[in-house]
Design a protein around this motif. Structure first.
Motif, PDB file in Angstrom:
ATOM      1  N   TYR A   1     -18.115  -5.167  32.895  1.00 15.13           N
ATOM      2  CA  TYR A   1     -17.363  -4.324  31.969  1.00 15.13           C
ATOM      3  C   TYR A   1     -17.646  -4.780  30.544  1.00 15.13           C
ATOM      4  O   TYR A   1     -17.953  -5.957  30.304  1.00 15.13           O
ATOM      5  CB  TYR A   1     -15.857  -4.429  32.224  1.00 15.13           C
ATOM      6  CG  TYR A   1     -15.375  -3.721  33.469  1.00 15.13           C
ATOM      7  CD1 TYR A   1     -14.905  -2.412  33.409  1.00 15.13           C
ATOM      8  CD2 TYR A   1     -15.372  -4.365  34.711  1.00 15.13           C
ATOM      9  CE1 TYR A   1     -14.447  -1.753  34.538  1.00 15.13           C
ATOM     10  CE2 TYR A   1     -14.912  -3.721  35.847  1.00 15.13           C
ATOM     11  CZ  TYR A   1     -14.451  -2.410  35.755  1.00 15.13           C
ATOM     12  OH  TYR A   1     -14.004  -1.774  36.886  1.00 15.13           O
ATOM     13  N   PHE A   2     -17.540  -3.855  29.610  1.00 13.21           N
ATOM     14  CA  PHE A   2     -17.699  -4.163  28.196  1.00 13.21           C
ATOM     15  C   PHE A   2     -16.568  -3.487  27.424  1.00 13.21           C
ATOM     16  O   PHE A   2     -15.835  -2.646  27.980  1.00 13.21           O
ATOM     17  CB  PHE A   2     -19.060  -3.687  27.680  1.00 13.21           C
ATOM     18  CG  PHE A   2     -19.266  -2.200  27.799  1.00 13.21           C
ATOM     19  CD1 PHE A   2     -18.910  -1.339  26.768  1.00 13.21           C
ATOM     20  CD2 PHE A   2     -19.814  -1.659  28.962  1.00 13.21           C
ATOM     21  CE1 PHE A   2     -19.079   0.040  26.894  1.00 13.21           C
ATOM     22  CE2 PHE A   2     -19.991  -0.286  29.087  1.00 13.21           C
ATOM     23  CZ  PHE A   2     -19.618   0.564  28.054  1.00 13.21           C
ATOM     24  N   ARG A   3     -16.427  -3.851  26.170  1.00 12.51           N
ATOM     25  CA  ARG A   3     -15.424  -3.239  25.300  1.00 12.51           C
ATOM     26  C   ARG A   3     -16.104  -2.172  24.455  1.00 12.51           C
ATOM     27  O   ARG A   3     -17.041  -2.465  23.720  1.00 12.51           O
ATOM     28  CB  ARG A   3     -14.778  -4.290  24.407  1.00 12.51           C
ATOM     29  CG  ARG A   3     -13.725  -3.745  23.453  1.00 12.51           C
ATOM     30  CD  ARG A   3     -12.413  -3.469  24.145  1.00 12.51           C
ATOM     31  NE  ARG A   3     -11.772  -4.672  24.624  1.00 12.51           N
ATOM     32  CZ  ARG A   3     -10.633  -4.689  25.323  1.00 12.51           C
ATOM     33  NH1 ARG A   3     -10.042  -3.544  25.615  1.00 12.51           N
ATOM     34  NH2 ARG A   3     -10.098  -5.823  25.737  1.00 12.51           N
ATOM     35  N   ARG A   4     -15.647  -0.941  24.559  1.00 13.35           N
ATOM     36  CA  ARG A   4     -16.213   0.163  23.786  1.00 13.35           C
ATOM     37  C   ARG A   4     -15.493   0.246  22.436  1.00 13.35           C
ATOM     38  O   ARG A   4     -14.260   0.311  22.377  1.00 13.35           O
ATOM     39  CB  ARG A   4     -16.030   1.473  24.544  1.00 13.35           C
ATOM     40  CG  ARG A   4     -16.669   2.710  23.887  1.00 13.35           C
ATOM     41  CD  ARG A   4     -18.173   2.714  24.051  1.00 13.35           C
ATOM     42  NE  ARG A   4     -18.744   3.976  23.597  1.00 13.35           N
ATOM     43  CZ  ARG A   4     -18.927   5.038  24.383  1.00 13.35           C
ATOM     44  NH1 ARG A   4     -18.570   4.994  25.666  1.00 13.35           N
ATOM     45  NH2 ARG A   4     -19.472   6.132  23.898  1.00 13.35           N
ATOM     46  N   SER A   5     -16.266   0.269  21.366  1.00 15.14           N
ATOM     47  CA  SER A   5     -15.682   0.347  20.023  1.00 15.14           C
ATOM     48  C   SER A   5     -16.367   1.473  19.253  1.00 15.14           C
ATOM     49  O   SER A   5     -17.556   1.394  18.945  1.00 15.14           O
ATOM     50  CB  SER A   5     -15.851  -0.979  19.274  1.00 15.14           C
ATOM     51  OG  SER A   5     -15.330  -0.884  17.963  1.00 15.14           O
ATOM     52  N   GLU A   6     -15.616   2.507  18.964  1.00 13.45           N
ATOM     53  CA  GLU A   6     -16.088   3.655  18.175  1.00 13.45           C
ATOM     54  C   GLU A   6     -14.998   3.960  17.143  1.00 13.45           C
ATOM     55  O   GLU A   6     -14.302   4.975  17.226  1.00 13.45           O
ATOM     56  CB  GLU A   6     -16.331   4.879  19.074  1.00 13.45           C
ATOM     57  CG  GLU A   6     -17.192   4.620  20.295  1.00 13.45           C
ATOM     58  CD  GLU A   6     -18.683   4.634  20.006  1.00 13.45           C
ATOM     59  OE1 GLU A   6     -19.056   4.807  18.824  1.00 13.45           O
ATOM     60  OE2 GLU A   6     -19.476   4.461  20.945  1.00 13.45           O
ATOM     61  N   PRO A   7     -14.814   3.074  16.145  1.00 12.52           N
ATOM     62  CA  PRO A   7     -13.617   3.177  15.293  1.00 12.52           C
ATOM     63  C   PRO A   7     -13.606   4.351  14.322  1.00 12.52           C
ATOM     64  O   PRO A   7     -12.535   4.806  13.916  1.00 12.52           O
ATOM     65  CB  PRO A   7     -13.628   1.847  14.536  1.00 12.52           C
ATOM     66  CG  PRO A   7     -15.063   1.435  14.516  1.00 12.52           C
ATOM     67  CD  PRO A   7     -15.638   1.914  15.811  1.00 12.52           C
ATOM     68  N   VAL A   8     -14.779   4.832  13.937  1.00 16.04           N
ATOM     69  CA  VAL A   8     -14.865   5.865  12.909  1.00 16.04           C
ATOM     70  C   VAL A   8     -15.709   7.015  13.434  1.00 16.04           C
ATOM     71  O   VAL A   8     -16.643   6.812  14.226  1.00 16.04           O
ATOM     72  CB  VAL A   8     -15.489   5.289  11.614  1.00 16.04           C
ATOM     73  CG1 VAL A   8     -15.600   6.370  10.536  1.00 16.04           C
ATOM     74  CG2 VAL A   8     -14.666   4.120  11.092  1.00 16.04           C
ATOM     75  N   VAL A   9     -15.400   8.226  13.021  1.00 12.04           N
ATOM     76  CA  VAL A   9     -16.191   9.384  13.406  1.00 12.04           C
ATOM     77  C   VAL A   9     -17.521   9.342  12.659  1.00 12.04           C
ATOM     78  O   VAL A   9     -17.573   9.504  11.438  1.00 12.04           O
ATOM     79  CB  VAL A   9     -15.449  10.701  13.112  1.00 12.04           C
ATOM     80  CG1 VAL A   9     -16.339  11.896  13.462  1.00 12.04           C
ATOM     81  CG2 VAL A   9     -14.141  10.763  13.891  1.00 12.04           C
ATOM     82  N   VAL A  10     -18.580   9.080  13.429  1.00 13.05           N
ATOM     83  CA  VAL A  10     -19.928   8.964  12.880  1.00 13.05           C
ATOM     84  C   VAL A  10     -20.850   9.856  13.692  1.00 13.05           C
ATOM     85  O   VAL A  10     -20.782   9.877  14.923  1.00 13.05           O
ATOM     86  CB  VAL A  10     -20.422   7.502  12.924  1.00 13.05           C
ATOM     87  CG1 VAL A  10     -21.862   7.412  12.462  1.00 13.05           C
ATOM     88  CG2 VAL A  10     -19.529   6.607  12.093  1.00 13.05           C
ATOM     89  N   PHE A  11     -21.720  10.588  12.996  1.00 10.74           N
ATOM     90  CA  PHE A  11     -22.777  11.353  13.651  1.00 10.74           C
ATOM     91  C   PHE A  11     -24.107  10.860  13.103  1.00 10.74           C
ATOM     92  O   PHE A  11     -24.407  11.039  11.917  1.00 10.74           O
ATOM     93  CB  PHE A  11     -22.626  12.849  13.373  1.00 10.74           C
ATOM     94  CG  PHE A  11     -21.306  13.423  13.813  1.00 10.74           C
ATOM     95  CD1 PHE A  11     -20.998  13.536  15.160  1.00 10.74           C
ATOM     96  CD2 PHE A  11     -20.370  13.841  12.879  1.00 10.74           C
ATOM     97  CE1 PHE A  11     -19.781  14.065  15.568  1.00 10.74           C
ATOM     98  CE2 PHE A  11     -19.147  14.368  13.280  1.00 10.74           C
ATOM     99  CZ  PHE A  11     -18.856  14.478  14.631  1.00 10.74           C
ATOM    100  N   GLY A  12     -24.903  10.201  13.930  1.00 15.24           N
ATOM    101  CA  GLY A  12     -26.160   9.635  13.450  1.00 15.24           C
ATOM    102  C   GLY A  12     -25.884   8.644  12.326  1.00 15.24           C
ATOM    103  O   GLY A  12     -25.103   7.702  12.482  1.00 15.24           O
ATOM    104  N   THR A  13     -26.503   8.874  11.175  1.00 10.91           N
ATOM    105  CA  THR A  13     -26.288   7.979  10.020  1.00 10.91           C
ATOM    106  C   THR A  13     -25.198   8.496   9.098  1.00 10.91           C
ATOM    107  O   THR A  13     -24.938   7.888   8.054  1.00 10.91           O
ATOM    108  CB  THR A  13     -27.597   7.844   9.229  1.00 10.91           C
ATOM    109  OG1 THR A  13     -28.021   9.137   8.787  1.00 10.91           O
ATOM    110  CG2 THR A  13     -28.686   7.213  10.084  1.00 10.91           C
ATOM    111  N   ALA A  14     -24.557   9.605   9.478  1.00 12.50           N
ATOM    112  CA  ALA A  14     -23.531  10.210   8.611  1.00 12.50           C
ATOM    113  C   ALA A  14     -22.154   9.720   9.019  1.00 12.50           C
ATOM    114  O   ALA A  14     -21.642  10.068  10.091  1.00 12.50           O
ATOM    115  CB  ALA A  14     -23.606  11.728   8.696  1.00 12.50           C
TER     116      ALA A  14
END
Length: 718
Positions: A638-651
C-alpha cells in the motif's frame, strides 16, 4: 474479547538449511527426474458422493493437468519436498505416543515436537500433501509412501487401544499425545495449557479421508471411521451448553473443520453417529448471528472460525437445514469484502478486526496464510451450490496474489518454505519456512492442488465452467472430451482453449473477471463472437463443438488502484489481476501522486511506466513488481496517495483538491469519466463538474474559474 499472544509469537523457528536454488533451476531439476508410473500405482480413487444440492461439480485432481508456467514451477518445488521428506519423521510423534519404536527418527520441529501441544497436526497435512501429489502425478513412489504412512497410523491406533498408557476411552482414538487434552477441554482448560485438540484431530482425519478419496487407500477410511466413532463417544453425550462453551474458548476450542470431516465421513459410511458428531460442533452463537446476517466477527480468531463455515455447508448438504447455508453465505460476505486486504488475505495477528478496518490494521502480521487457504475452500464450496462469479473473482485474487506468493522460490527437501503471516504494512518482508506450524501444513497442501478450481461442470453435464485461465489440460471421460488451455497466466496475453478430443453440444461458460474493464473478446476458430462480456460475470458459448475447435480469449490488463475502505488515500496498485508492490525498505508509507501525469485517456499507464521486464513497472523512482514472486525483498503493498491541489499536466489551478463525503476528491471523480476524445471535450467536462462542486458548496465561483482556466492552459492530448 481478550486476545492472548498468537501461536506464531510463541514459536521460535530454527534457521532453515535449504539450498537457495533459483526457481528456474528448481523447475528444470524437477522435470529432469522422470516420474515413476507403474500399473501398481494406479489405485482407483474413492471420491465423496456428490451432494444433490450442488448445481456445479468439480473435476478430480487427476482430470486436470497443469501446463508450463509459474504455477507448475511452484507445484514442482513442493513435489520435491513431498518426495524427499522422510515419512518416519512425520510418524515419530505418533509412534512415541503409542509406545512403538520411532526408528530413530526426529519429529519435524516447530510445533511438531516430542512434547508439543499440537503434535500430530503436521502429519495430517502431510497425508493430504502426499495424497494430492499422487492424485496429480500418479507416481508409484508417492503411493508407496502414502500407504506406508496410513499403515503405520493404523498400527498406532491398534497399539493405543491395546496397551495405551493411559488407555483411551474408546479403541478408535488416534493422536500423537494422550487423550488428556480432550479431557481437559471438557473442563474448559484454556490455551496455552492445551492448544487445539480437535483441530489436530481434524487434520489427521482429513488426511486419512484424502488418502482414501484421492488415492483409494481403503485402510485410511477404516482408521478414520474408528476415529469418528471415538469423537461421537466423547461428545455425543455432552450437554449442548457445555459443547458451546468449549468451542468459544480462544484456540483451545479451535476445531478446524471437524464438522466438515465428520459430515464427509457420514457421506462415506452412512453411519448416523458420524452425522450426530458433526452436529456437536455447532458454534451456535456465531452460527446464529451469521444466519441472521449480524456481523460479530471483530476480535475473533480468524482461522479458528473460517473452516467452521465450510463444515456448515456440508451439514446443509447432509441435513437440508437452511440456516447452515445462510450462515456460510453471510459469513463469506463479512470477510471477502470488508475484511480483505488487496492480496486476498484477512486478519491482523490471526484476529479479525473491525469491519472495513484495512488501513488502520496494516503491519507485519497481516493475512495469515491458513486463513486464505480456508477462505478459498469456502468460496469454492459456495460456488458449487450457487455459481456466483464473485466467488471466483475472490478465488483468483487469493490464489494468485497470496497463495502463489506464499511459496519461496527455492528448492528445499527439509522445509516447505511457505509463509505464515504476510505483512501488508510499509517496508515489510515475507518470512518463509514454517516446518510444523499450521501455515506450514496448509502450505504443503496449497501448492499441490492449484488445478482444483480451473474448471467445473454443471450437474447435468451440459456445461463447462472455465473459472481460471491457467495453462492446463482437462480430461472429461464422461463426455469424451479433452480440452487444452494454453496460457501465460499470470502474465498478460491471449488464452486459447482447444478441443483436442471429443465433440458434441456443450455450453462453454467463460468467466469475465471483474478487473477486465479494458475489454474481453472471444473468438471461435478465429472468428470474433458477439458476446455480452460483463466484468464480474460468466458469458456462455453454446454450440456443437468439434475436435480441433479453438476458442481465443483476450482480456487486456490495465493498471488501476484499489482504495482502503477506511482511508481512500491508502491504496494498492494492480495490473489486471496482479497486485504490484513497490520495492523499498522504508518503514513509512511512500507517497505517490499520479494525476499530474495524466493525458486525455486518463490512464494510470501515463504515470506508471513499464520497466523493461515483464510485469514490472517504475513510478516515483521505485520498482513495482508482481507480488507472486517468492523473494525476500522488502516491499510496500500500500502507498499514500497525495493529490492536494487540482492540477492538469503542468497547469496548477491553486485550488485545493477537496474531498466529498465518500472520500473521493474532485480529481478522483473527474478522471473517473475518462477517456476524453478531444481537448474541447476535456474542458467541457471540467467546467461541468466544477459547476456541480460550486452548487454543492465545495468550490467558490472563483475557484471554479481557476480550475477551468487551468484545464484550458494544460492543452492535454491523448
Amino acid at each position: 474479547m481478550s486476545q492472548p499472544p498468537t501461536r506464531r509469537r510463541l514459536l521460535t523457528l530454527a534457521a532453515g538449511a535449504a539450498a537457495a536454488t533459483p526457481l528456474v533451476q528448481a523447475t528444470s531439476l524437477a522435470h529432469a527426474a522422470p516420474a515413476a508410473h507403474t500399473a501398481a500405482a494406479q489405485a482407483p480413487a474413492a471420491p465423496l458422493p456428490v451432494p444433490s444440492t450442488w448445481s456445479v461439480r468439480p473435476f478430480s485432481l487427476d482430470q486436470v493437468t497443469l501446463g508450463e508456467g509459474v504455477f507448475r514451477a511452484k507445484r514442482d518445488l513442493m513435489l520435491g519436498y513431498a518426495r524427499s521428506y522422510p515419512a518416519d519423521r512425520v510418524l515419530a510423534v505418533f509412534r512415541a505416543n503409542a509406545g512403538l519404536d520411532t526408528r530413530g527418527a526426529r519429529p519435524p520441529g516447530g510445533w511438531e515436537t516430542s512434547d508439543g501441544n499440537l503434535r500430530g497436526h503436521y502429519g495430517g497435512h502431510f497425508l493430504t500433501l502426499i495424497a494430492q501429489a499422487y492424485a496429480d502425478t500418479r507416481e508409484a513412489a508417492l503411493k508407496t509412501k502414502l500407504d506406508y504412512l496410513v499403515g503405520a497410523l493404523g498400527e498406532c491406533q491398534a497399539a493405543l487401544a491395546e496397551r495405551g498408557t493411559p488407555r483411551p476411552s474408546h479403541p478408535g482414538f488416534l493422536a500423537a499425545y494422550p487423550e488428556t487434552q480432550f479431557v481437559l477441554l471438557e473442563s474448559y482448560t484454556t490455551y496455552p495449557t492445551i492448544w487445539a485438540p480437535y483441530y489436530t484431530c481434524h487434520k489427521i482425519m482429513r488426511g486419512l479421508l484424502d488418502a482414501h478419496t484421492l488415492a483409494g487407500n481403503a485402510q485410511a477410511l477404516t482408521i478414520a471411521s474408528k476415529m469418528g466413532d471415538w469423537v461421537h463417544s466423547r461428545l455425543g453425550g455432552l450437554p449442548k451448553a457445555q459443547l458451546e462453551r468449549m468451542w468459544s474458548i480462544y484456540i483451545a476450542g479451535e476445531y478446524g473443520g471437524m464438522n466438515e470431516v465428520m459430515a464427509d465421513l457420514h457421506a462415506l459410511t452412512g453411519r448416523a453417529e458420524h452425522l450426530a458428531a458433526a452436529r456437536c460442533f455447532d458454534n451456535t452463537t456465531l452460527l446464529d448471528a451469521c444466519a441472521q446476517d449480524r456481523d460479530i466477527l471483530d476480535g475473533r480468531h480468524a482461522n479458528q472460525h473460517i473452516p467452521q463455515f465450510t463444515g456448515y455447508l456440508r451439514l446443509f448438504d447432509e441435513t437440508g437445514e437452511a440456516r447452515y447455508a445462510e450462515a456460510a453465505r453471510n459469513f463469506w460476505g463479512m470477510v471477502a469484502g470488508p475484511r480483505t486486504y488487496s492480496l486476498g488475505g484477512t486478519g491482523q495477528g490471526e484476529m479479525f478486526k473491525a469491519r472495513g478496518a484495512i488501513a488502520a490494521t496494516l503491519d507485519d502480521k497481516n493475512a495469515e496464510t491458513c486463513a486464505t487457504y480456508n477462505m478459498l475452500k469456502l468460496s469454492r464450496q459456495l460456488f458449487f451450490r450457487e455459481p456466483d462469479a464473485a466467488r471466483m473473482d475472490y478465488y483468483e485474487r487469493g490464489l494468485t496474489n497470496h497463495i502463489l506468493a506464499s511459496r519461496r522460490d527455492v528448492a528445499s527437501t527439509g522445509s516447505p518454505e511457505v509463509t505464515y503471516f504476510v505483512g501488508m504494512g510499509p517496508g515489510v518482508v515475507r518470512e518463509y519456512g514454517n516446518t510444523g506450524t499450521c501455515c506450514g501444513g496448509t502450505g504443503m497442501e496449497n501448492h499441490t492442488k492449484y488445478q482444483d478450481s480451473v474448471y467445473f461442470r454443471s450437474a447435468d453435464g451440459n456445461a463447462l465452467y472455465v473459472n481460471l485461465y491457467l495453462a492446463s489440460t482437462l480430461r472429461w471421460p464422461e463426455r469424451g472430451l479433452v480440452v487444452e488451455q494454453t496460457s501465460a497466466y499470470p502474465a498478460e496475453g491471449v488464452r486459447t482453449l482447444t478441443f483436442r478430443e471429443g465433440a458434441g453440444a456443450l455450453d462453454l461458460k467463460l468467466r469475465v473477471p471483474s478487473w477486465a474493464t479494458g475489454g474481453f473478446t472471444v473468438t471461435v476458430n478465429g472468428v470474433r463472437q458477439q458476446v455480452d462480456a460483463v466484468p464480474g460475470s460468466y458469458l456462455t458459448l453454446s454450440r456443437n463443438w468439434r475436435r480441433g475447435d479453438r476458442v481465443g480469449i483476450s482480456a487486456p490488463y490495465r493498471l488501476r488502484v484499489e482504495r482502503a475502505l477506511d482511508d481512500p488515500t491508502v491504496q494498492s496498485v494492480f495490473f489486471g489481476p496482479l497486485l504490484l508492490v513497490a520495492r523499498s525498505p522504508e518503514a513509512g508509507f511512500r507517497t505517490f501522486s499520479f494525476y499530474k501525469d495524466f493525458t486525455l485517456r486518463g490512464d494510470l499507464a501515463d504515470a506508471v511506466r513499464p520497466e523493461g521486464r515483464p510485469l514490472h513497472f517504475t513510478t516515483h523512482g521505485l520498482t513495482l513488481a508482481p507480488f507472486f514472486a517468492g523473494d525476500d525483498v522488502r516491499y510496500h503493498a500500500y502507498f499514500r496517495r497525495s493529490e492536494p491541489v487540482v492540477v492538469f499536466g503542468t497547469a496548477n489551478s491553486g485550488v485545493p483538491n477537496r474531498t466529498r463525503g465518500d472520500g473521493r476528491t474532485f480529481l478522483d471523480v473527474f478522471w473517473g469519466q475518462a477517456p476524453f476524445a478531444t481537448s474541447e471535450a476535456f474542458v467541457r467536462a471540467v467546467r461541468a463538474l466544477a459547476g456541480d462542486w460550486v452548487s454543492e458548496g465545495r468550490f467558490t465561483g472563483a475557484e471554479r474559474d481557476a480550475v477551468v482556466a487551468a484545464a484550458v492552459r494544460a492543452g492535454l492530448r491523448r
